[in-house]
Design an enzyme around this catalytic site. Structure first.
Site, PDB file in Angstrom:
ATOM      1  N   THR A 144      59.807  52.090  24.199  1.00 20.11           N
ATOM      2  CA  THR A 144      58.619  51.472  24.803  1.00 20.11           C
ATOM      3  C   THR A 144      59.064  50.249  25.590  1.00 20.11           C
ATOM      4  O   THR A 144      59.496  49.242  25.009  1.00 20.11           O
ATOM      5  CB  THR A 144      57.601  51.052  23.727  1.00 20.11           C
ATOM      6  N   LYS A 219      51.557  53.994  27.561  1.00 19.28           N
ATOM      7  CA  LYS A 219      51.978  53.580  26.208  1.00 19.28           C
ATOM      8  C   LYS A 219      51.544  52.133  25.927  1.00 19.28           C
ATOM      9  O   LYS A 219      51.068  51.819  24.829  1.00 19.28           O
ATOM     10  CB  LYS A 219      53.502  53.740  26.089  1.00 19.28           C
ATOM     11  N   LYS A 287      55.941  42.731  20.962  1.00 17.01           N
ATOM     12  CA  LYS A 287      56.596  43.039  22.252  1.00 17.01           C
ATOM     13  C   LYS A 287      55.658  43.864  23.140  1.00 17.01           C
ATOM     14  O   LYS A 287      55.506  43.603  24.332  1.00 17.01           O
ATOM     15  CB  LYS A 287      57.899  43.784  21.952  1.00 17.01           C
TER      16      LYS A 287
HETATM   17  N1  NDP Z   1      58.330  52.554  14.705  1.00 20.72           N
HETATM   18  C1  NDP Z   1      57.265  53.060  15.330  1.00 20.72           C
HETATM   19  O1  NDP Z   1      56.237  53.364  14.685  1.00 20.72           O
HETATM   20  C2  NDP Z   1      57.265  53.303  16.802  1.00 20.72           C
HETATM   21  C3  NDP Z   1      58.141  52.681  17.660  1.00 20.72           C
HETATM   22  N2  NDP Z   1      58.059  52.905  19.003  1.00 20.72           N
HETATM   23  C4  NDP Z   1      58.978  52.273  19.930  1.00 20.72           C
HETATM   24  O2  NDP Z   1      60.206  52.976  19.818  1.00 20.72           O
HETATM   25  C5  NDP Z   1      61.311  52.096  19.987  1.00 20.72           C
HETATM   26  C6  NDP Z   1      62.202  52.158  18.751  1.00 20.72           C
HETATM   27  O3  NDP Z   1      61.411  51.784  17.645  1.00 20.72           O
HETATM   28  P1  NDP Z   1      61.964  51.825  16.148  1.00 20.72           P
HETATM   29  O4  NDP Z   1      62.834  52.989  15.949  1.00 20.72           O
HETATM   30  O5  NDP Z   1      60.786  51.615  15.292  1.00 20.72           O
HETATM   31  O6  NDP Z   1      62.823  50.492  16.155  1.00 20.72           O
HETATM   32  P2  NDP Z   1      64.064  50.056  15.264  1.00 20.72           P
HETATM   33  O7  NDP Z   1      64.052  48.565  15.336  1.00 20.72           O
HETATM   34  O8  NDP Z   1      64.057  50.714  13.945  1.00 20.72           O
HETATM   35  O9  NDP Z   1      65.315  50.636  16.077  1.00 20.72           O
HETATM   36  C7  NDP Z   1      65.714  50.044  17.268  1.00 20.72           C
HETATM   37  C8  NDP Z   1      66.966  50.724  17.771  1.00 20.72           C
HETATM   38  O10 NDP Z   1      67.447  49.983  18.919  1.00 20.72           O
HETATM   39  C9  NDP Z   1      68.800  49.622  18.672  1.00 20.72           C
HETATM   40  N3  NDP Z   1      69.113  48.369  19.326  1.00 20.72           N
HETATM   41  C10 NDP Z   1      68.433  47.194  19.241  1.00 20.72           C
HETATM   42  N4  NDP Z   1      69.019  46.265  20.023  1.00 20.72           N
HETATM   43  C11 NDP Z   1      70.095  46.854  20.604  1.00 20.72           C
HETATM   44  C12 NDP Z   1      71.076  46.422  21.521  1.00 20.72           C
HETATM   45  N5  NDP Z   1      71.070  45.167  22.011  1.00 20.72           N
HETATM   46  N6  NDP Z   1      72.021  47.291  21.908  1.00 20.72           N
HETATM   47  C13 NDP Z   1      72.024  48.555  21.425  1.00 20.72           C
HETATM   48  N7  NDP Z   1      71.119  49.043  20.555  1.00 20.72           N
HETATM   49  C14 NDP Z   1      70.157  48.197  20.159  1.00 20.72           C
HETATM   50  C15 NDP Z   1      68.930  49.522  17.186  1.00 20.72           C
HETATM   51  O11 NDP Z   1      70.278  49.585  16.802  1.00 20.72           O
HETATM   52  P3  NDP Z   1      70.769  48.943  15.385  1.00 20.72           P
HETATM   53  O12 NDP Z   1      70.474  49.995  14.368  1.00 20.72           O
HETATM   54  O13 NDP Z   1      72.201  48.680  15.588  1.00 20.72           O
HETATM   55  O14 NDP Z   1      69.956  47.691  15.174  1.00 20.72           O
HETATM   56  C16 NDP Z   1      68.107  50.752  16.760  1.00 20.72           C
HETATM   57  O15 NDP Z   1      68.840  51.925  16.951  1.00 20.72           O
HETATM   58  C17 NDP Z   1      60.700  50.731  20.283  1.00 20.72           C
HETATM   59  O16 NDP Z   1      60.630  50.552  21.666  1.00 20.72           O
HETATM   60  C18 NDP Z   1      59.318  50.823  19.663  1.00 20.72           C
HETATM   61  O17 NDP Z   1      58.416  49.936  20.286  1.00 20.72           O
HETATM   62  C19 NDP Z   1      57.174  53.803  19.536  1.00 20.72           C
HETATM   63  C20 NDP Z   1      56.300  54.468  18.722  1.00 20.72           C
HETATM   64  C21 NDP Z   1      56.261  54.249  17.304  1.00 20.72           C
HETATM   65  O1  LIG Z   2      54.020  52.420  18.855  1.00 18.51           O
HETATM   66  C1  LIG Z   2      53.573  52.665  17.768  1.00 18.51           C
HETATM   67  C2  LIG Z   2      52.795  53.828  17.466  1.00 18.51           C
HETATM   68  O2  LIG Z   2      52.367  53.989  16.294  1.00 18.51           O
HETATM   69  O3  LIG Z   2      52.558  54.638  18.369  1.00 18.51           O
END
Ligand code: NDP
Ligand SMILES: O=CC(=O)O
Length: 336
Positions: A144, A219, A287
């Site tokens: 996102t 989104k 965010k």
């Molecule tokens: N959780 C949810 O319910 C939902 C989330 N989203 C969106 O999906 C995306 C991922 O969410 P989610 O999985 O929950 O988030 P997490 O925080 O669990 O995962 C984030 C991921 O990004 C990686 N990351 C963060 N910073 C860096 C960097 N500087 N360089 C490389 N890799 C990096 C992390 O790696 P590391 O493991 O090393 O930290 C991890 O793999 C976001 O944009 C979120 O807004 C969308 C729908 C639903």
């Molecule tokens: O981004 C979060 C979700 O639940 O969708």
């Protein structure tokens, strides 16, 4: 509720259910006009035979990649923190030590990163995916982010000769585990068609929304609404308790009426207990509000409720709740 075939709905946004639960082979399946809904229980490896990469194995990336592997896809993974790839390696995933190497070895590469900064770094930073991309390959970003970031990534990916699709998802950890995500895609239509079978493994529906930026905007609008709904629900829970009502009964009453939402029924009972098991991290909700406010600013759309809501999430972050579920925003309304 409109079925998706209502004549007053612009065709771009129509969702069209398919009659068969079985997705069709990669090269011959029929893509519905602009969007389609599918159910995926029978999605199988032989439907989608090529090599796919997955970058970013967080809360969402892990179950999404797991579902690809369980469907028999050849999946190569990378994550900044390598240990998070272990459950996938156990399931048969191949590991590469950089996004570049993943992209070089795969036909299509998916990315699910935290925010605009990490999405950019992984796409075209040092050893980023762009270094391993070229003509015939595809890069699909599920993260996102805002439209400007997505367009920047698109430009850098397309400069390699590869194709780009933005595809943020609606749906949280459980829908990701259950293969019930909603994909909000935009960008290269042929790539959308090519990866549709994978999306159908990971999700229940997909929308193709046109040019890059439209998926990101959709989104952000959805999550702007969601963030405000959660903040309003939090106020209601606390007010009900203060006036002597049982907040659990409020959850039940809400669940039976017009403002019912799965989010309230699922999260309400644990919020009453002050438990916030993380499905959607609060820092990501804040965010999304920040980015949605930027989007609103860009078109001079007043969004006072979202602006106030954003402040509340910022307070919650200042209480150290960034990595808790976004329902922990209720803590920002409690007297300290
Ligand atoms: N959780 C949810 O319910 C939902 C989330 N989203 C969106 O999906 C995306 C991922 O969410 P989610 O999985 O929950 O988030 P997490 O925080 O669990 O995962 C984030 C991921 O990004 C990686 N990351 C963060 N910073 C860096 C960097 N500087 N360089 C490389 N890799 C990096 C992390 O790696 P590391 O493991 O090393 O930290 C991890 O793999 C976001 O944009 C979120 O807004 C969308 C729908 C639903
Ligand atoms: O981004 C979060 C979700 O639940 O969708």
């Amino acid at each position: 509720m409109c079925s998706g075939f209502c004549p007053h709905v612009p065709s771009l946004f129509r969702a069209k259910p398919i009659s068969s639960s079985r997705i069709k082979p990669l090269l011959s399946f029929t893509v519905k006009a602009f969007s389609s809904q599918t159910s995926n229980p029978q999605a199988k490896a032989d439907d989608v035979a090529s090599n796919v990469g997955f970058l970013g194995i967080g809360i969402m990336g892990l179950p999404m990649a797991q579902n690809l592997l369980k469907s028999g896809c050849n999946v190569t993974v990378w994550n900044r923190t390598k240990s998070k790839c272990d459950p996938l390696i156990t399931l048969g995933a191949k590991y590469e030590s950089s996004p570049e190497e993943v992209a070089a070895g795969c036909d299509v590469t998916f990315a699910m990163l935290a925010d605009p900064g990490s999405a950019v770094d992984v796409a075209f930073g040092k050893h980023g995916a762009a270094n391993g991309l070229g003509p015939g390959k595809g890069y699909i970003d599920f993260s996102t982010v805002d439209g400007s970031t997505s367009k920047l990534i698109s430009d850098r990916i397309k400069a390699t000769g590869a194709s780009f699709l933005e595809a943020p998802v609606s749906g949280s950890k459980k829908p990701a585990e259950d293969g019930q995500l909603i994909f909000l895609t935009a960008g290269d239509k042929p790539l959308y068609e090519r990866v549709a079978p994978y999306l159908d493994i990971m999700g229940k529906s997909r929308f193709f929304l046109g040019d890059v930026g439209n998926g990101a905007a959709m989104k952000l609008v959805v999550n702007m609404i969601m963030g405000s709904m959660m903040a309003s629900f939090s106020e209601g829970l606390l007010l009900s308790e203060k006036v002597g009502l049982d907040p659990n009964v409020l959850v039940e009453v809400v669940s039976q009426g017009a403002i019912s939402a799965p989010m309230y029924s699922v999260k309400g009972p644990s919020m009453v207990q002050s438990h916030y098991p993380t499905a959607f991290p609060l820092k990501h909700q804040q965010k999304d509000l920040r980015l949605a406010l930027g989007l609103a600013e860009s078109v001079s759309q007043p969004t006072p409720i979202a602006a106030a809501t954003n402040e509340l999430y910022k307070v919650a972050k200042s209480y150290g709740l960034s990595d808790h579920d976004f329902s922990a925003v209720i803590e920002a309304l409690k007297a300290k």
